[in-house]
Write a protein that holds these residues in place. Structure first.
Motif, PDB file in Angstrom:
ATOM      1  N   LEU A 173      -3.516   4.942  14.604  1.00  0.00           N
ATOM      2  CA  LEU A 173      -4.698   4.406  15.281  1.00  0.00           C
ATOM      3  C   LEU A 173      -5.998   4.968  14.712  1.00  0.00           C
ATOM      4  O   LEU A 173      -7.076   4.661  15.226  1.00  0.00           O
ATOM      5  CB  LEU A 173      -4.612   4.723  16.777  1.00  0.00           C
ATOM      6  N   TYR A 174      -5.894   5.806  13.682  1.00  0.00           N
ATOM      7  CA  TYR A 174      -7.049   6.409  13.030  1.00  0.00           C
ATOM      8  C   TYR A 174      -7.936   7.174  14.023  1.00  0.00           C
ATOM      9  O   TYR A 174      -9.157   7.002  14.075  1.00  0.00           O
ATOM     10  CB  TYR A 174      -7.884   5.338  12.303  1.00  0.00           C
ATOM     11  N   THR A 175      -7.287   8.004  14.808  1.00  0.00           N
ATOM     12  CA  THR A 175      -8.005   8.847  15.759  1.00  0.00           C
ATOM     13  C   THR A 175      -7.304  10.200  15.839  1.00  0.00           C
ATOM     14  O   THR A 175      -6.442  10.498  15.019  1.00  0.00           O
ATOM     15  CB  THR A 175      -8.079   8.173  17.143  1.00  0.00           C
ATOM     16  N   THR A 176      -7.667  11.014  16.817  1.00  0.00           N
ATOM     17  CA  THR A 176      -7.099  12.354  16.925  1.00  0.00           C
ATOM     18  C   THR A 176      -6.022  12.408  18.000  1.00  0.00           C
ATOM     19  O   THR A 176      -6.005  11.581  18.924  1.00  0.00           O
ATOM     20  CB  THR A 176      -8.187  13.382  17.267  1.00  0.00           C
ATOM     21  N   GLN A 177      -5.132  13.384  17.874  1.00  0.00           N
ATOM     22  CA  GLN A 177      -4.055  13.546  18.854  1.00  0.00           C
ATOM     23  C   GLN A 177      -4.600  13.817  20.256  1.00  0.00           C
ATOM     24  O   GLN A 177      -4.124  13.215  21.232  1.00  0.00           O
ATOM     25  CB  GLN A 177      -3.123  14.677  18.407  1.00  0.00           C
ATOM     26  N   PRO A 178      -5.611  14.716  20.409  1.00  0.00           N
ATOM     27  CA  PRO A 178      -6.161  14.955  21.756  1.00  0.00           C
ATOM     28  C   PRO A 178      -6.738  13.689  22.391  1.00  0.00           C
ATOM     29  O   PRO A 178      -6.628  13.493  23.608  1.00  0.00           O
ATOM     30  CB  PRO A 178      -7.254  16.001  21.504  1.00  0.00           C
ATOM     31  N   HIS A 179      -7.361  12.844  21.555  1.00  0.00           N
ATOM     32  CA  HIS A 179      -7.958  11.613  22.094  1.00  0.00           C
ATOM     33  C   HIS A 179      -6.883  10.662  22.622  1.00  0.00           C
ATOM     34  O   HIS A 179      -7.043  10.057  23.688  1.00  0.00           O
ATOM     35  CB  HIS A 179      -8.787  10.925  21.014  1.00  0.00           C
ATOM     36  N   VAL A 180      -5.762  10.535  21.879  1.00  0.00           N
ATOM     37  CA  VAL A 180      -4.664   9.686  22.334  1.00  0.00           C
ATOM     38  C   VAL A 180      -4.078  10.230  23.624  1.00  0.00           C
ATOM     39  O   VAL A 180      -3.831   9.502  24.593  1.00  0.00           O
ATOM     40  CB  VAL A 180      -3.572   9.580  21.253  1.00  0.00           C
ATOM     41  N   SER A 181      -3.850  11.546  23.655  1.00  0.00           N
ATOM     42  CA  SER A 181      -3.253  12.184  24.838  1.00  0.00           C
ATOM     43  C   SER A 181      -4.155  12.016  26.054  1.00  0.00           C
ATOM     44  O   SER A 181      -3.695  11.719  27.158  1.00  0.00           O
ATOM     45  CB  SER A 181      -3.016  13.664  24.545  1.00  0.00           C
ATOM     46  N   MET A 182      -5.478  12.180  25.854  1.00  0.00           N
ATOM     47  CA  MET A 182      -6.427  12.051  26.958  1.00  0.00           C
ATOM     48  C   MET A 182      -6.476  10.611  27.475  1.00  0.00           C
ATOM     49  O   MET A 182      -6.521  10.370  28.691  1.00  0.00           O
ATOM     50  CB  MET A 182      -7.820  12.475  26.482  1.00  0.00           C
ATOM     51  N   THR A 183      -6.437   9.612  26.525  1.00  0.00           N
ATOM     52  CA  THR A 183      -6.503   8.197  26.919  1.00  0.00           C
ATOM     53  C   THR A 183      -5.284   7.800  27.747  1.00  0.00           C
ATOM     54  O   THR A 183      -5.404   7.115  28.774  1.00  0.00           O
ATOM     55  CB  THR A 183      -6.600   7.306  25.670  1.00  0.00           C
ATOM     56  N   ILE A 184      -4.105   8.256  27.325  1.00  0.00           N
ATOM     57  CA  ILE A 184      -2.878   7.935  28.082  1.00  0.00           C
ATOM     58  C   ILE A 184      -2.891   8.657  29.426  1.00  0.00           C
ATOM     59  O   ILE A 184      -2.446   8.120  30.448  1.00  0.00           O
ATOM     60  CB  ILE A 184      -1.633   8.327  27.270  1.00  0.00           C
ATOM     61  N   GLY A 185      -3.452   9.886  29.440  1.00  0.00           N
ATOM     62  CA  GLY A 185      -3.558  10.634  30.700  1.00  0.00           C
ATOM     63  C   GLY A 185      -4.412   9.915  31.721  1.00  0.00           C
ATOM     64  O   GLY A 185      -4.086   9.877  32.917  1.00  0.00           O
ATOM     65  N   LYS A 186      -5.508   9.314  31.253  1.00  0.00           N
ATOM     66  CA  LYS A 186      -6.371   8.542  32.164  1.00  0.00           C
ATOM     67  C   LYS A 186      -5.622   7.323  32.716  1.00  0.00           C
ATOM     68  O   LYS A 186      -5.793   6.963  33.885  1.00  0.00           O
ATOM     69  CB  LYS A 186      -7.623   8.084  31.421  1.00  0.00           C
ATOM     70  N   MET A 187      -4.802   6.715  31.880  1.00  0.00           N
ATOM     71  CA  MET A 187      -4.019   5.562  32.320  1.00  0.00           C
ATOM     72  C   MET A 187      -3.012   5.983  33.386  1.00  0.00           C
ATOM     73  O   MET A 187      -2.825   5.293  34.396  1.00  0.00           O
ATOM     74  CB  MET A 187      -3.297   4.944  31.111  1.00  0.00           C
ATOM     75  N   GLU A 188      -2.349   7.102  33.164  1.00  0.00           N
ATOM     76  CA  GLU A 188      -1.372   7.614  34.141  1.00  0.00           C
ATOM     77  C   GLU A 188      -2.060   7.943  35.468  1.00  0.00           C
ATOM     78  O   GLU A 188      -1.521   7.653  36.547  1.00  0.00           O
ATOM     79  CB  GLU A 188      -0.687   8.858  33.576  1.00  0.00           C
ATOM     80  N   LYS A 189      -3.248   8.521  35.384  1.00  0.00           N
ATOM     81  CA  LYS A 189      -3.988   8.883  36.597  1.00  0.00           C
ATOM     82  C   LYS A 189      -4.388   7.640  37.384  1.00  0.00           C
ATOM     83  O   LYS A 189      -4.292   7.617  38.629  1.00  0.00           O
ATOM     84  CB  LYS A 189      -5.224   9.694  36.218  1.00  0.00           C
TER      85      LYS A 189
END
Length: 300
Positions: free
Chosen positions: A25-41
């Motif tokens: 996705l041409y981004t960083t691991q923390p950014h992916v983890s944070m985006t999925i975390g927001k979805m889970e929340k």
């Protein structure tokens, strides 16, 4: 919920790793983890189990994953609509014809950024393709033998036939034919020879024995002849036997071989119309209108 959240979640599942998803996705691991975390929340459920080996879905994650994939696929289709509208697809169906195929090739060469589909088939196939919107235009050859039957088919399928040019049928003969050196033959003389006819030609004479008997040749002489589905076989039979062939003057493939002579039909002139078929009441697209004008010029 954002489309980006669905995308990051699906890619993470497909790759089995948040770090690999970040690379794709041409981004960083923390950014992916944070985006999925927001979805889970926002959903109030846990979608992924994280470990050193990667990620795997929870039961809730499996349910969301299937829906997310479907949404992303539908969104991709929607996004392609604008591209499809800007890039017009020109769909054309035609009876086998060197002339029409050559005109299409020249038209395609002249046009820029043209997406095209060129189909070939019998008269019935062309009618079917235009009726069912697989082609916007259908180019056909229609003889006097076929006119009544074709008119009925057009009416039943809500189609229109527009004539572009009229031509006639002629006799083609090889060195073994008794009329090889003649300029013309009469209807009576045609009764004395046998014929070879190509079933894929625009004028399927075999299918109209009653009309042939009245206007051209007694049907018994056709049934004593040969049916082929090959230009090569047609040429060889004319060159090596006494068979004759009756074809449309405007588009016969036999014009290419100088050893095969073209002989006029004196007292049995039969008109053949070349034209296009379209759906009744349907306005043609810009590309189709341009192509029709180009074909008109090519037939002059």
């Amino acid at each position: 919920m954002e489309m980006k959240q669905l995308q990051y979640f699906v890619v993470s599942v497909d790759t089995g790793s948040i770090s690999k998803a970040a690379e794709m996705l041409y981004t960083t691991q923390p950014h992916v983890s944070m985006t999925i975390g927001k979805m889970e929340k926002s959903l109030g459920v846990r979608l992924l189990r994280r470990s050193k080996k990667g990620v795997e879905m929870t039961v809730e994650g499996e349910l969301v994953y299937e829906q997310a994939r479907r949404i992303l696929k539908d969104m991709q289709v929607i996004q392609q609509v604008q591209t499809s509208v800007k890039s017009e697809v020109f769909c054309l169906s035609s009876m086998p014809s060197n002339l029409l195929a050559g005109l299409f090739a020249e038209f395609y060469r002249r046009e820029q950024n043209l997406q095209a589909r060129y189909l070939e088939g019998t008269l019935e196939m062309v009618l079917h393709q235009v009726t069912h919107r697989r082609a916007e235009l259908g180019f056909v050859f229609v003889s006097e033998f076929q006119k009544n039957a074709v008119d009925r088919m057009l009416e039943q399928r809500h189609l229109e036939f527009h004539i572009l040019k009229e031509t006639r049928l002629v006799l083609f003969a090889g060195p073994g034919n008794p009329y090889y050196d003649r300029k013309s033959v009469t209807k009576a003389e045609l009764q004395k020879i046998r014929f070879v006819q190509n079933l894929e030609e625009g004028i399927p004479l075999f299918q109209h024995p009653g009309n042939l008997k009245e206007k051209l040749v007694d049907s018994q002489f056709f049934y004593r002849g040969v049916e082929v589905c090959s230009d090569h076989a047609m040429t060889q039979l004319l060159l090596k036997t006494d068979l004759g062939n009756i074809s449309c003057l405007m588009d016969s493939r036999l014009h290419r071989d100088s050893r095969i002579h073209r002989i006029e039909l004196e007292d049995c002139r039969v008109k053949v119309c070349c034209g296009y078929i379209k759906r009744a009441g349907r306005e043609l697209g810009r590309c189709s209108r341009r192509y029709i004008e180009y074909v008109k010029e090519g037939l002059e």
